[in-house]
Each structure stands twice: as structure tokens, then as C-alpha cells.
Design a protein around this motif. Structure first.
Motif, short mmCIF file in Angstrom:
data_model
loop_
_atom_site.label_atom_id
_atom_site.label_comp_id
_atom_site.label_asym_id
_atom_site.label_seq_id
_atom_site.Cartn_x
_atom_site.Cartn_y
_atom_site.Cartn_z
N UNK A 1 6.81 6.06 -4.73
CA UNK A 1 5.55 6.72 -5.04
C UNK A 1 5.44 6.90 -6.54
N UNK A 2 4.22 7.12 -7.03
CA UNK A 2 4.00 7.28 -8.47
C UNK A 2 3.34 8.62 -8.72
N UNK B 1 0.82 -1.20 0.00
CA UNK B 1 0.00 0.00 0.00
C UNK B 1 0.86 1.26 0.00
N UNK B 2 0.31 2.30 -0.62
CA UNK B 2 0.89 3.64 -0.54
C UNK B 2 -0.17 4.56 0.03
N UNK B 3 0.26 5.60 0.73
CA UNK B 3 -0.67 6.39 1.54
C UNK B 3 -0.63 7.87 1.18
N UNK C 1 0.17 15.00 -7.72
CA UNK C 1 -0.40 14.04 -6.77
C UNK C 1 0.55 12.86 -6.63
N UNK C 2 0.64 12.34 -5.42
CA UNK C 2 1.46 11.15 -5.21
C UNK C 2 1.05 10.51 -3.89
N UNK C 3 1.02 9.19 -3.90
CA UNK C 3 0.88 8.44 -2.65
C UNK C 3 2.16 7.66 -2.44
N UNK C 4 2.59 7.58 -1.19
CA UNK C 4 3.93 7.09 -0.87
C UNK C 4 3.81 5.90 0.08
#
Length: 885
Positions: A361-362, A328-330, A373-376
Motif C-alpha cells: 500500500x502507499x 489494483x489496490x482497494x 489514507x492508504x489503499x492495499x
């Protein structure tokens, strides 16, 4: 919780019906010294929609579109109105609301005002603050204000505060660009040269000043035929460098994504990164193409093709929550923004910072406005991981500030970033923010801990309360983006039918996951696995599995429900329906063995069965089960399975297909099995049927009898033995159970994985093993239902191709039929079951032209159609093809 990493337990929730209710709640809370948090769709990713006092849920009742003035291009809205409802209402006038976040199907206008939301089109139409003309707000204590341009309606002391800080406003807030959203970023709208725009300055205050009760918003003209240009670049940096140079062409959007987000770039031009540029017309699009220095490009004019490509972008908020390896990335650093001309350099340094901290992250986002935007993949559970989260956050805040950027580019700071605002703004601006808050809210009752005098960014993390168990880890994957709260009708989507029927958060996928979260935490829900609150919320889960595919992170509430019921009823007498419906395969096998079918059918028509809904008639049992018909065709036996000798193909079949006699095709609808045999043989395939009874365990799983399901599945594996080829399962729910539940329940049995891999649907079998067979032409329109388990687990691409080859035109309904196996037969479910059918299925049947074939491969779907529609008999696709043969 909202869509962030944070959790705060409120005193209670109030759902006001009007502005008077809001004022009364604010007066009572002020008298008691209890904080207030206004909340819309709960899609905020920084924690600002959570609070420890009273949460005002403005979506339940204050969700009206009050007026539309097409000539003036304005609309009057209540704060709980979902953005898509506004856009749908004004579209016939050729208008729309410019800001359009990817959560447009469930975010509310009040939440957009609170966060100063933007979306993909803000490069042309601006932020929410740019599109708000007037606001009606109520302050803590109950005082109402009407805000527009000018000082009328301002709280006492605001004008004096501004006049005493003109230098700070002109210098400390200078260097602004379109996405400077952080803090009270619109405060400089109160400068005299900007007309003292109170409404604009209020936008982005994240519920810390007052509660919006009504808004007058501006509308913009909707382009008649926008054209999408997709530009391919070698990498993300090249795309980011190019974005600012496209702005002079007047684009409506400039969105960027790289290949690590778009893992299946079908339909995209060559490249490692892409810009999605929407232009107002084809002429402007072709001019852009001539001026763009891209590796490759595509110009898309077809609206359906545009929607398919845009869905890649809109689903990115969920897609980005899973890394390629499944971890998961948050959120937390979801939407930093820098001036567009500096975006390329910023992204390169951002990637280096991630690598330095061992994080992944992407990035993607609004490249035309420098918003990323990015989730890490933060570790927000261990002490070391949380410490790294803090260190990274501090360094990233410094990096954004060094590029002249904003910590928030559209989602607000909330708890995730407010602590770091001093790294972006100087101390004089931070002091002015605090004074502005105090003028509006001297008692500090509005959403404390957000923006001003903020909580620490590593406090109140929602994972801290959970036990370290696999089930808790699954439940925690719900990131709260609330796609399950969408009420959009149409399309193939299924999630979440019970929420659509009741409109209650606890019946949404998110609501159920969050209730399980609280059950595991044991603070607000103290009953554990015996919790009546969780049992009540899960009772209306249809087990449709729509969330498994439609939820961006694949939250599977049907699986959670099965686990909950398993533990909830452990060691106790279960509801009668669990024994009657949950044990259906065993009961039907017994009735057939006793040759009691006729007697049972007669009794069922006269005597209500205990534990079942009295509103429904039970479907009759077939007089001749499928396997009895099969054995009557002839004596041939091969490999422990009865094999048809009745048809001699022109050539020896290359493949033997094992036709699975599922409970429904065996005892209730053997006509589907007989039809499948007819079609398979015509296609040159040999057919085998297991010699002993087999069961996928579906009814035991859906009623939470997991130990019994494991026993049944082991017996099935023993009966089936080694399957030499494909296993065709006609009933989609049984096929889905064999593909997913079987290996999940028996993970250490290699036979389970082999059987799961062998399972095929009817259409998949023909496409894969009889690719040269030409089906008969029916040349008829079709209507009916795609089974929800087929949509969620199996997919229907092969079915669509087979229908097209057979001349069956038209689309089947999305959503869920509402019967959903045992669900519609259980007491208390009938109204919701009918409401689900009324959303898409029944209207499509009423609108069907004469001669339309009604198609539904699922037995539940066929039963629902038979019981609720007028004069329609649905059939399995195998039946339609067999009749044509």
C-alpha cells in the motif's frame, strides 16, 4: 455500490423532491418494514451508502443552496448540494466552507454530515461537525426534528439516556483528538458542559439515525493569498515525525506523501517524502521555513503552480488504487488516524504489518492530524485472500487502538470497520452507541448493519458475484470515487460529457461500469449481453475516451462499449447507422473509385440517409482525394510508397515521414494533408504515402464490429509492410486508434506493436524529427478544441510547444465537442451532442476576439464548429502553418 468494496442490492431508489417527499418515503417504508439508506454522491469508501431497502438519492432534486448570510457567515443548504457549488457561491464574499475532502467536486453536504468529513484544511478549520450550526432531519416513520445546541428537537428519551450515562461519556470517550470520527464519535457533545449540542452529535452517524433534509452551516474567511510550502524529507517516517512540530506555526494544511505515491516528483524539492504545508500568507510561510528542519524546501506563491501541486494530492485517492506493476489496490482501511505526535511510530509499525501479511500500500494523507489514507492490494476474490483481509483488519484495528487512534479518521466506519469498533471502544461505550441508535430509530430501519449491530466486514463483497473473466476484471476496476460525476467547467478534462449533459448516474463513467458489473453478475440485470438497460446507458457514451485518462484508475468505457456492442449484436441485424457510419471508410473508397463524388454530394443535400440524424447535414466529400492529389505531383516511387519529387531540400533529408492517409484527411479534408506536406518539406523532411488504401479501423471499433476491425487492420498491416520511420497521422482519433486499439485487437501480431510505436502526431513529428526547424510566426490568439482522443491517449504537450513557437496564444477548449465521430450523426443523439458543445467549445468561440484563429485538429471538431457556430471555420494546425509559409 458506492466507492467501497461492498455491494448490496436495494429494493428500489427514491429521488425525493423536498422534505415532504422524504417524510412520505420514510413513513411508507416504516409501515412496510423496509429499511432506508440516504445517499449523496456515493463516494463513501466503507459501504455505508449501499443498502438492501430503499435508497434515497438526495442529489437529483434536493441540491439547492437556499440562503447565504455573509455577515453571519452561514449558509442554508439542502443535503444533495455538491460542496464545490457551495464554495463557488460564497467565494465572492471572501468565504468558504472549511472541510474540503479531495472529492469536493462531487461529494455532497449531506454525505459530509453523515461521515463527518474533514479534508486537507481541517487542521485549521475543523471537521464538518465543527462547522454545522443546525440540522433539519426526518426520522424513520416520518417525524421531523430540528437540531441545534440544547435539547429542543431531541427524540424522546435521549436526554434521559445521556443523563444516565454521564460517567461513560466522560471516561469511555476520553482521550479524543480531532480525528476521532469512528462510531458515534460526537456523542460526548451531548454532555452538559459541552452545551448538549444535538447537531454536532448527529454528525458522523452515517445515515443510521435519520435523514438530513436541510442544514445551516458555518463559513470561514478565505485567505486572500495563501502560500504553499513544500518540505522534503529523507523518508516517510521523518516527514511524519516532523508534522506535529509544524502545528504551532498555524498552518492551514499539513499534508504528507512519500515517493512510492508520487512516481514523477517533478517540481518537488529533494527528498523521499514531502509535507505540503499551506500558510495564510507569505510572512507566515517564511517563518515556517526558518523553523522547519527539512532536507529541502520550496515556497510556492503562484496560484497556478499551487493548483498543479495540489492536484497531485487530490488525485492520490485514485493514483493509489494502482500499484507500480499495474495491479489494483482497494479501500477498506483508507483513513485510520492516530494522535499526530504518534504518527511516525504508527506508520513504521503499519508498514511492518503490511510486509508481514505480504501486502502492499502507499500511505499518504493529513499528517498534521495523524490521519493516513492508504489503499492495499488485498485479494478480495479468493477464499484465502478474503481470510487474509479479515486477519489483517483485526490486527490493524488493534494497532490503531494501541496508539490511541481512531479506526476512521474522516470517512466513517460503514461495513468495513464497524465490526471492529469494540477494539477501539470499551463494551460500555458500544452498548451506549446501541442505545443511542435505538432512541432515534427504535424500529431499526435506518441503514441497518452499519455502526450498530454491524454486518461482518467480509460479507457483501462486490467481487464475489462476478465471473472470473478478463472483461469482468476490467469492469471491477471502477472504484467508484466518482470523479466522472464532477460538473466542474473549465480546464483540459473531458470526462464525462454525457453525464454533464443529462445529470443521470447511468450516463457517468461509474454508472456505466457498474451497470456492466450487474450485467455480468446476472442478478438484477438478467439479459446478459443482450441487456436493454446496459444498451440504453451505453448509447449516450460518446466514445470520447476521456475516462481513459481522467478517471483516476483509467476505466475505459469506450473500450467496454465496443466489446458490449460486439457481443450485443452478434448474429443479429444491426442498426442501419452501424453499417452506414461504421463502414464509412469502405463506402467512401467505393464512391471515389466510381467517380461518384459529385452525385453523392448532390444527393446528400436532398435525400436524408437512413439511419442518420435528420438534424444534421452530411459534410461534403472532397472532389479530389488526398492520395490522388499526391500522385499528381510526380512519378517518384520508393519502397512501395509514392514519394514527393516536387521539392528539393537544400540538404538530403535525414528522415522520411510516412504520412498516413486516414479516412478523413483522404476523402473529407484533404486540405489538411496537403498542408502537412508543405510544412514537413519546409522543415527538411521527406514524405512518403502508402501506395495502397489503409485504415485504422476506428469506425468499426466505435460501432462494435470488432471482427471486421481485425480484418481491416490485418489488411492495413499487409499494405503498410515494414515502416522504416515515423508514421504521421493527422487525425487524432485515427492516431489514437492505431496507438491503442490496434495492438489491443491484434496482440499477437508484432507488426501491430511496431506500427503503434511508430505513430506520431503532427506536432510530435516536427518536434522529434525536425527539432531545429523554426516555424513561421503567426502572432495571433487561438480558440477551438483539443480533440478528446488527443487529450486521453496522445497528449498535447508537443502541440502546446509548437503553438507557442509559432506565436499562437491562448488555450483550446477542454471537454468534448460533442460530435465525436459517428455519435452526433446517430438518431437520438443531437440534443446531447449540442449540449456537450455548449459547455465549453461554443462559449469560447463566441467570446473570441476578432482575428482569433480557430484551431481543431479533429475532423469531428471542425465539423461541429462549422455546423453549430456562427461564421467560424476551424482548421488543422498544419493548415495554419502552411498558410503562414
Amino acid at each position: 455500490m458506492d466507492a467501497s468494496n461492498y455491494r448490496r442490492v436495494p429494493v428500489g431508489v427514491v429521488a425525493p423532491r423536498d422534505a415532504d417527499d422524504v417524510a412520505a418515503a420514510l413513513a411508507l417504508c416504516a409501515e412496510a418494514g423496509v429499511p432506508v439508506v440516504p445517499r449523496g454522491g456515493g463516494t463513501s469508501i466503507a459501504g455505508q451508502a449501499t443498502g438492501t431497502g430503499v435508497v434515497l438519492d438526495l442529489t437529483r432534486h434536493m441540491d439547492a443552496l437556499l440562503a447565504v448570510d455573509p455577515a453571519a457567515r452561514t449558509a442554508v443548504v439542502q443535503p444533495g448540494l455538491v460542496l464545490d457549488r457551495l464554495r463557488d457561491a460564497v467565494r465572492p464574499h471572501g468565504l468558504t466552507f472549511g472541510p474540503d475532502p479531495s472529492t469536493h467536486s462531487r461529494c455532497t453536504l449531506g454525505g459530509m454530515i453523515g461521515n463527518n468529513a474533514c479534508g486537507a484544511h481541517s487542521v485549521a478549520w475543523g471537521t464538518t461537525a465543527d462547522n454545522v450550526a443546525e440540522l433539519a432531519v426526518t426520522a424513520y416513520g416520518g417525524t421531523a426534528h430540528r437540531l441545534a445546541r440544547g435539547w429542543a428537537g431531541a427524540p424522546a428519551g435521549l436526554r434521559e439516556l445521556v443523563e444516565g450515562n454521564l460517567a461513560v461519556l466522560r471516561t469511555g470517550m476520553s482521550g479524543g483528538f480531532s480525528r476521532r470520527i469512528s462510531g458515534y464519535g460526537g456523542l460526548d457533545a451531548l454532555l452538559p458542559e459541552r452545551g448538549a449540542d444535538l447537531a454536532r452529535a448527529f454528525c458522523g452517524s452515517e445515515g443510521t439515525l435519520a435523514v438530513v433534509t436541510e442544514a445551516v452551516v458555518r463559513l470561514v474567511e478565505l485567505p486572500a493569498a495563501p502560500v504553499l510550502v513544500v518540505l522534503g524529507y529523507a523518508d516517510e517516517g521523518a516527514a511524519a515525525d516532523a508534522a506535529a512540530g509544524l502545528l504551532p506555526h498555524g498552518p492551514l494544511t499539513v499534508e504528507g506523501m512519500a515517493e512510492d505515491l508520487v512516481r514523477s516528483p517533478a517540481g518537488l524539492p529533494r527528498g523521499g517524502a514531502w509535507l505540503f504545508v499551506e500558510m495564510p500568507d507569505e510572512g507566515a510561510a517564511r517563518a515556517l521555513l526558518r523553523g522547519a528542519d527539512a532536507l529541502d524546501a520550496a515556497l510556492v506563491t503562484d496560484p497556478a503552480a499551487q493548483r498543479a501541486l495540489w492536484r497531485l494530492r487530490e488525485d492520490a485517492a485514485g493514483t493509489a488504487t494502482r500499484m507500480p506493476d499495474g495491479t489494483m489496490a482497494w479501500p477498506g482501511w483508507e483513513d485510520c488516524a492516530v494522535p499526530p505526535a504518534r504518527l511516525g511510530g504508527y506508520l513504521r509499525e503499519f508498514r511492518a504489518l503490511l510486509a508481514a501479511h505480504g501486502l502492499r500500500g502507499t500511505p499518504y494523507g493529513h499528517f498534521g492530524e495523524g490521519c493516513v489514507h492508504v489503499r492495499i492490494d488485498f485479494d478480495l476474490v479468493t477464499r484465502e485472500g478474503v481470510a487474509r483481509f479479515r486477519t489483517f483488519s483485526e490486527e490493524l484495528a488493534d494497532l490503531v487502538a494501541a496508539h490511541g487512534g481512531s479506526l476512521s479518521g474522516e470517512h466513517g466506519d460503514g461495513q468495513a470497520r464497524a465490526e471492529l469498533l469494540g477494539r477501539m471502544y470499551g463494551p460500555e461505550v458500544i452498548a451506549l452507541f446501541a442505545a443511542y441508535k435505538d432512541v432515534w430509530d427504535p424500529a431499526g430501519g435506518m441503514n441497518p448493519g452499519i455502526l450498530v449491530r454491524p454486518a461482518r466486514l467480509d460479507e457483501n463483497l462486490r467481487f464475489a458475484v462476478l465471473p472470473r473473466t478478463p472483461f469482468a476484471g476490467e469492469v471491477a476496476t471502477c472504484v467508484g470515487v466518482a470523479k466522472c460525476r464532477s460538473t466542474e467547467v473549465g480546464g483540459a478534462g473531458v470526462m464525462c460529457p454525457s453525464y454533464r449533459a443529462t445529470g443521470e448516474e447511468r450516463h457517468s463513467t461509474r454508472g456505466r461500469a457498474r451497470l456492466l458489473h450487474e450485467m455480468l453478475a446476472g442478478e438484477t440485470i438478467t439479459g446478459g449481453w443482450r441487456s436493454p438497460e446496459v444498451a440504453e446507458a451505453l448509447d449516450l457514451c460518446l466514445g470520447c475516451k476521456g475516462c481513459r485518462s481522467d478517471c483516476p484508475v483509467g476505466v475505459d468505457v469506450a473500450a467496454y462499449k465496443a466489446e458490449f456492442l460486439h457481443r450485443h449484436w452478434a448474429g443479429r441485424l444491426r442498426p442501419v447507422s452501424h453499417y452506414v457510419l461504421g463502414g464509412l471508410p469502405g463506402w467512401l473508397r467505393l464512391i471515389t473509385a466510381l467517380r461518384a463524388t459529385r452525385a453523392v454530394n448532390a444527393a446528400a443535400r436532398r435525400i436524408p440517409l437512413p439511419g442518420l440524424a435528420r438534424e444534421r447535414a452530411l459534410p461534403p466529400l472532397a472532389p479530389v482525394p488526398f492520395t490522388r492529389w499526391w500522385r499528381g505531383r510526380g512519378p517518384g516511387v520508393r519502397g512501395g510508397s509514392t514519394v514527393t519529387p516536387a521539392v528539393t531540400p537544400a540538404v538530403t533529408p535525414a528522415v522520411t515521414v510516412t504520412l498516413w492517409p486516414d479516412t478523413f484527411s483522404e476523402y473529407l479534408a484533404p486540405e489538411a494533408g496537403r498542408a502537412a506536406v508543405r510544412v514537413l518539406e519546409a522543415a527538411g523532411l521527406a514524405v512518403a504515402v502508402p501506395a495502397r488504401p489503409v485504415c485504422c479501423g476506428l469506425t468499426y471499433v466505435s460501432t462494435g464490429r470488432l471482427d471486421r476491425a481485425r480484418t481491416v487492420l490485418r489488411r492495413t498491416l499487409d499494405a503498410v509492410g515494414e515502416v522504416p520511420g515515423p508514421v504521421l497521422v493527422l487525425e487524432p482519433s485515427c492516431a489514437a486508434a492505431l496507438r491503442t486499439d490496434l495492438p489491443a485487437l491484434l496482440p499477437d501480431d508484432p507488426r501491430a506493436h511496431r506500427l503503434a510505436a511508430a505513430v506520431r502526431t503532427f506536432a510530435e513529428t516536427l518536434e522529434e524529427y525536425a527539432p531545429h526547424w523554426t516555424p513561421p510566426r503567426l502572432d495571433r490568439p487561438v480558440a477551438g478544441q483539443t480533440h478528446c482522443h488527443q487529450h486521453a491517449v496522445l497528449g498535447d504537450a508537443a502541440d502546446r510547444r509548437l503553438r507557442e513557437r509559432a506565436g499562437l496564444s491562448g488555450e483550446l477548449s477542454g471537454g468534448c465537442c460533442g460530435l465525436a465521430g459517428n455519435f452526433g450523426f446517430e438518431p437520438g443523439h443531437h440534443a446531447v451532442s449540442v449540449a456537450c458543445a455548449e459547455e465549453q467549445l461554443l462559449p469560447s468561440l463566441r467570446a473570441a476576439a476578432p482575428g482569433t484563429a480557430v484551431l481543431a485538429d479533429g475532423f469531428s471538431c471542425r465539423t461541429q464548429i462549422a455546423q453549430l457556430s456562427e461564421g467560424h471555420r476551424a482548421r488543422h494546425l498544419a493548415e495554419l502553418l502552411a498558410e503562414a509559409l
